[in-house]
Design a protein around this motif. Sequence first.
Motif, PDB file in Angstrom:
ATOM      1  N   VAL A  90       0.850  -1.192   0.000  1.00 25.94           N
ATOM      2  CA  VAL A  90       0.000   0.000   0.000  1.00 25.94           C
ATOM      3  C   VAL A  90       0.884   1.241   0.000  1.00 25.94           C
ATOM      4  O   VAL A  90       2.093   1.172   0.261  1.00 25.94           O
ATOM      5  N   ALA A  91       0.294   2.382  -0.307  1.00 30.45           N
ATOM      6  CA  ALA A  91       1.039   3.636  -0.406  1.00 30.45           C
ATOM      7  C   ALA A  91       1.187   4.300   0.965  1.00 30.45           C
ATOM      8  O   ALA A  91       0.414   4.031   1.887  1.00 30.45           O
ATOM      9  N   LEU A  92       2.172   5.203   1.063  1.00 34.87           N
ATOM     10  CA  LEU A  92       2.449   5.907   2.322  1.00 34.87           C
ATOM     11  C   LEU A  92       2.807   7.357   2.051  1.00 34.87           C
ATOM     12  O   LEU A  92       3.640   7.653   1.185  1.00 34.87           O
ATOM     13  N   ALA A  93       2.179   8.259   2.798  1.00 44.44           N
ATOM     14  CA  ALA A  93       2.536   9.675   2.778  1.00 44.44           C
ATOM     15  C   ALA A  93       3.058  10.069   4.150  1.00 44.44           C
ATOM     16  O   ALA A  93       2.482   9.677   5.167  1.00 44.44           O
ATOM     17  N   VAL A  94       4.138  10.824   4.194  1.00 46.94           N
ATOM     18  CA  VAL A  94       4.699  11.256   5.475  1.00 46.94           C
ATOM     19  C   VAL A  94       4.038  12.548   5.926  1.00 46.94           C
ATOM     20  O   VAL A  94       3.350  13.227   5.164  1.00 46.94           O
ATOM     21  N   GLY A  95       4.262  12.879   7.195  1.00 45.12           N
ATOM     22  CA  GLY A  95       3.787  14.145   7.719  1.00 45.12           C
ATOM     23  C   GLY A  95       4.625  15.296   7.192  1.00 45.12           C
ATOM     24  O   GLY A  95       5.599  15.101   6.442  1.00 45.12           O
ATOM     25  N   SER A  96       4.283  16.492   7.582  1.00 44.99           N
ATOM     26  CA  SER A  96       4.976  17.679   7.080  1.00 44.99           C
ATOM     27  C   SER A  96       6.479  17.581   7.289  1.00 44.99           C
ATOM     28  O   SER A  96       6.960  17.250   8.373  1.00 44.99           O
ATOM     29  N   GLN A  97       7.226  17.885   6.228  1.00 40.39           N
ATOM     30  CA  GLN A  97       8.692  17.820   6.264  1.00 40.39           C
ATOM     31  C   GLN A  97       9.335  19.172   6.554  1.00 40.39           C
ATOM     32  O   GLN A  97      10.555  19.312   6.437  1.00 40.39           O
ATOM     33  N   ARG A  98       8.542  20.126   6.940  1.00 43.18           N
ATOM     34  CA  ARG A  98       9.089  21.460   7.220  1.00 43.18           C
ATOM     35  C   ARG A  98      10.209  21.399   8.256  1.00 43.18           C
ATOM     36  O   ARG A  98      11.216  22.098   8.143  1.00 43.18           O
TER      37      ARG A  98
END
Length: 342
Positions: A90-98
């Motif tokens: 399945v796909a994965l998106a990370v949290g904000s990389q700021r």
Amino acid sequence: MAKINQRKLDHINIVSDDAAIDRNKFYFDRIHLTHRALPELNMAEIDPAVTFLGRKLSFPLLISSMTGGKDEELVKINRNLAVAAEAEGVALAVGSQRVFLSDRAARESFALREYAPTVPLLGNLGAVQLNYNVGFADCEAAVQVLDADGLYLHLNPLQEAVQPEGDTDFSDLRNKIATVVQQLKIPVVIKEVGAGISAQDVEHLLAAGVKYIDVAGSGGTSWSMVESRRSENPALGELFGDWGIPTPVALKMMKPFRHEMNVIASGGIRSGIDMAKSIILGASMCGLARPFLDPARESADAVRQVIQRLKREFVTAMFLLGTGRVENLKGKEELILNENWN
């Protein structure tokens, strides 16, 4: 950037520990589907696989953005999510990389490709930060550390408005988004964070060249409520705790634009049935975050168990709808028996 790292820790602790943050509106329960007593299918032959950002997935699940930073807990969460995403396809998106842009010690929590070599990974930055000295080079850096297949630029005006240290200059963002879309070599995905995207927003985003939108409607985790817990004056965040467009309504708003873009559904999706309803309403992918947070704090295996449950539920829904392939489910609103929004 120590304040940003601490804010990320605050966020996951609040979401994990405060049940009121998950609004549990169950908006998808108001949609009833047409049961097929004679599905004319062998359930064992149902194929829920899809392709997203050029990579094949076992079913249309995206583990949505949660966190990232230099704290060991944040590193552990993202690694467990990545290992599980790879194992289950399945796909994965990370949290904000700021936080990574100003504190390279946070790199470890975003360097996930070695743990998820074959599935889609999405980077993530706040679109509003384009008005606060984040430029195209920063977008490229966020993509490179993750070896990402796509980049989320998230829109969160409500969260920023009630956040004690919020950034609220959202002026002229469409043009800045358009510049990133034109220059970046991978797709830019525009995502809300729990208040939904309207048809008028989509018209602006299409004009900016955006082809992927995550509606991220209301009904699940309320970031207004999260920020209220961090504020000395919580009343504003609590007042707007349920503000926004419910996810099913936001998906219906996307109908005129489906031929021009890929739509991701997220916000209050809590089961495989909700996922099936989202696909019927035109989504290509379904994002969930909160159901994975506590398991990710435990282990990759715990995350895998949640993914496996969702897949079983999704396939069962497909079977009971008499649909053997996801492409035969997408946008088939004739499968909706009735809706009750009263």
